[in-house]
Design a protein around this motif. Structure first.
Motif, PDB file in Angstrom:
ATOM      1  N   ASN A  44       4.754  -7.999   5.970  1.00 12.30           N
ATOM      2  CA  ASN A  44       3.316  -8.282   5.910  1.00 12.30           C
ATOM      3  C   ASN A  44       2.990  -9.271   4.800  1.00 12.30           C
ATOM      4  O   ASN A  44       2.058 -10.060   4.902  1.00 12.30           O
ATOM      5  N   THR A  59      -3.262  -7.616   3.472  1.00 12.89           N
ATOM      6  CA  THR A  59      -2.323  -6.774   4.211  1.00 12.89           C
ATOM      7  C   THR A  59      -2.647  -5.297   3.992  1.00 12.89           C
ATOM      8  O   THR A  59      -2.082  -4.431   4.613  1.00 12.89           O
ATOM      9  N   GLU A  60      -3.553  -5.029   3.063  1.00 14.39           N
ATOM     10  CA  GLU A  60      -3.908  -3.657   2.733  1.00 14.39           C
ATOM     11  C   GLU A  60      -4.918  -3.155   3.757  1.00 14.39           C
ATOM     12  O   GLU A  60      -5.842  -3.851   4.126  1.00 14.39           O
ATOM     13  N   ARG A  61      -4.719  -1.917   4.235  1.00 10.98           N
ATOM     14  CA  ARG A  61      -5.585  -1.414   5.301  1.00 10.98           C
ATOM     15  C   ARG A  61      -6.633  -0.413   4.809  1.00 10.98           C
ATOM     16  O   ARG A  61      -7.504  -0.003   5.548  1.00 10.98           O
ATOM     17  N   ARG A  62      -6.512  -0.011   3.551  1.00 11.57           N
ATOM     18  CA  ARG A  62      -7.385   1.039   3.030  1.00 11.57           C
ATOM     19  C   ARG A  62      -8.840   0.547   2.858  1.00 11.57           C
ATOM     20  O   ARG A  62      -9.772   1.320   2.987  1.00 11.57           O
ATOM     21  N   ASN A 101      -1.031  -6.074  -3.211  1.00 14.49           N
ATOM     22  CA  ASN A 101      -1.225  -4.841  -2.443  1.00 14.49           C
ATOM     23  C   ASN A 101      -0.491  -3.742  -3.207  1.00 14.49           C
ATOM     24  O   ASN A 101       0.726  -3.794  -3.358  1.00 14.49           O
ATOM     25  N   THR A 146       1.774 -10.477  -4.417  1.00 11.46           N
ATOM     26  CA  THR A 146       2.705  -9.402  -4.788  1.00 11.46           C
ATOM     27  C   THR A 146       2.354  -8.099  -4.084  1.00 11.46           C
ATOM     28  O   THR A 146       1.243  -7.926  -3.594  1.00 11.46           O
ATOM     29  N   ILE A 147       3.332  -7.209  -4.082  1.00  6.08           N
ATOM     30  CA  ILE A 147       3.113  -5.871  -3.530  1.00  6.08           C
ATOM     31  C   ILE A 147       3.928  -4.877  -4.357  1.00  6.08           C
ATOM     32  O   ILE A 147       5.064  -5.178  -4.747  1.00  6.08           O
TER      33      ILE A 147
END
Lengths: 183, 270
Positions: A148, B60-63, B80, A64-65
């Motif tokens: 993504n 997918t998170e860049r932090r 994310n 999830t996002i």
């Protein structure tokens, strides 16, 4: 023609932000053939307002996002505002960005004098909310975050292979052959 | 034992120190926050100098730059979020979630805004628990709040309490809703009567009125308190000191934050 009835107010269109978001949920399910889903979560903001958190979900992997949230007063669906997630992309990855000028140095002057701050994400009517919701879903940030979410999953790899296979068939050299045969 | 390091490296290239930390602590997971070095470069150095087993779990998170040396731990991202990345963490027979957090900074956000962030973070963690059908959660990161800030201990915030005994009953009710308790062991590391430093950040400006702050924290869901072995604030990376002569984080040679090392037991029954 009435001069005094509020312009743009349609009494037969009184959908709440929640009902409009439920419509968006159905759209996502149909358009993605069940691969992606919108998930709505109800909560209260710190100031006691109603909060609808909108999450995207890649159904096969259950990943999830968080996309954005919608805030309105309890019992009053309008005005409603969309709060987008913060854009942390470096400048090099943004299509456009705001560059500070000398105005920042003078900013304190305008603060002392007071100024009108516009919130472009506030909607007063269902039609306005629909339009801003479309704008939010079509923002580059949300598009790339949703992609993504899907990229790299087994389904995406399979889909890419299928596209490659189609492209291989559609190679100009392959397309030339039938024409040659006809001749 | 499973060892997890979290370090806000303050946008510096501290790869050499990170590798020394990894060797000295035999860390299984390293999470770097505000890392300006491309994660592929950090991974290359970790593989070359520490262990070829290190890998970057899918995300997918860049932090947060995450490096893991044990594939059994999983660490792949399942959510994310707003300044968060939630990972699957598999320790022994326990399936849990590791929520990585970077709170809103103190310079640009007042305490009300940071409290509001804590509330939305808590809502987000409840969402992910529900989606993943997992109860056990570890929340780790630079919260930009102290353990005593309202957002950390409000029921609708992170509901994080001072002692294990405080969280024993599991939940507390507030306005008709039940909120899961978290144990915040960082309370026990505050001040100068502890073995380590008084906090993870030292600041005397108007953003740091107490001198020391404990901005880097780990919160343990009440259901896995018995798996929690301990947490330490690290002041050295192997032979290299990362504190100055006054015992504060040495921001000249390292970061303005100390790293923290969390240790979890895996031999605990479900």
């Amino acid at each position: 023609m009435s001069k005094f009835f509020p312009a743009g107010l349609k009494l037969d269109d009184s959908q709440t932000p929640m009902q409009i978001l439920e419509e968006a949920m159905r759209d996502w399910e149909v358009e993605s053939a069940g691969l992606l889903a919108l998930v709505l979560q109800l909560a209260k903001s710190q100031s006691g307002n109603d909060l609808i958190l909108v999450h995207g979900k890649h159904v096969p992997s259950n990943r999830t996002i968080s996309l954005f949230s919608v805030v309105h007063r309890p019992g009053n669906p309008y005005p409603a505002t969309i709060q987008l997630r913060q854009d942390d992309l470096p400048k090099v990855l943004r299509k456009s960005f705001y560059e500070e000028g000398l105005g920042k140095a003078l900013g304190i002057m305008s603060t002392v004098q007071g100024r009108t701050v516009n919130n472009p994400w506030v909607s007063d009517t269902p039609s306005e909310f629909r339009s801003k919701l479309q704008e939010a879903f079509n923002s580059g940030l949300i598009k790339s975050e949703v992609l993504n979410l899907v990229a790299g999953t087994p389904e995406a790899v399979e889909a890419a292979k299928a596209v490659e296979a189609v492209e291989a068939v559609e190679d100009p050299a392959d397309l030339q052959k039938p024409q040659d045969d006809v001749e | 034992m499973t060892r997890i390091i979290f370090w806000n490296v303050n946008n510096k290239d501290l790869t050499r120190l990170v590798c020394s930390l990894a060797i000295a602590t035999t860390a299984d997971v390293i999470v770097l926050n505000e890392n300006s070095v491309p994660s592929a470069d950090s991974l290359r150095d970790l593989r070359a100098t520490v262990s070829p087993d290190f890998f970057i779990p899918t995300s997918t998170e860049r932090r947060f730059h995450c490096f893991c040396r044990n594939p059994r731990l999983d660490m792949s991202e399942v959510h994310n979020g707003f300044r968060t990345s939630v990972r699957k963490l598999s320790i022994g027979t326990h399936q849990m979630l590791l929520a990585l957090v970077h709170g809103l900074d103190l310079r640009n956000n007042d305490s009300e805004t940071r409290q509001s962030f804590a509330q939305s973070l808590s809502t987000e963690i409840r969402f992910v628990k529900d989606q993943q059908n997992v109860e056990k959660v570890l929340v780790l990161g630079d919260f930009n709040m102290n353990p005593y800030d309202r957002g950390m201990n409000l029921a609708a915030g992170l509901n994080a309490m001072m002692t294990k005994e405080c969280v024993r009953r599991g939940v507390r009710r507030h306005l008709g809703e039940e909120y899961d308790f978290y144990y915040n062991p960082m309370w026990s590391l505050l001040g100068d009567l502890t073995n380590g430093p008084a906090g993870t950040v030292y600041d005397l400006s108007n953003q740091g009125p107490y001198g020391w702050s404990m901005l880097d924290q780990v919160l343990v869901h009440h259901s896995i308190v018995n798996m929690f072995e301990g947490v330490r604030i690290l002041t050295s990376a192997g032979e290299h000191l990362i504190m100055d002569g006054n015992g504060r984080p040495d921001s000249n040679t390292a970061s303005d934050h100390f790293p923290i090392l969390v240790t979890l037991r895996e031999d605990v029954d479900e």
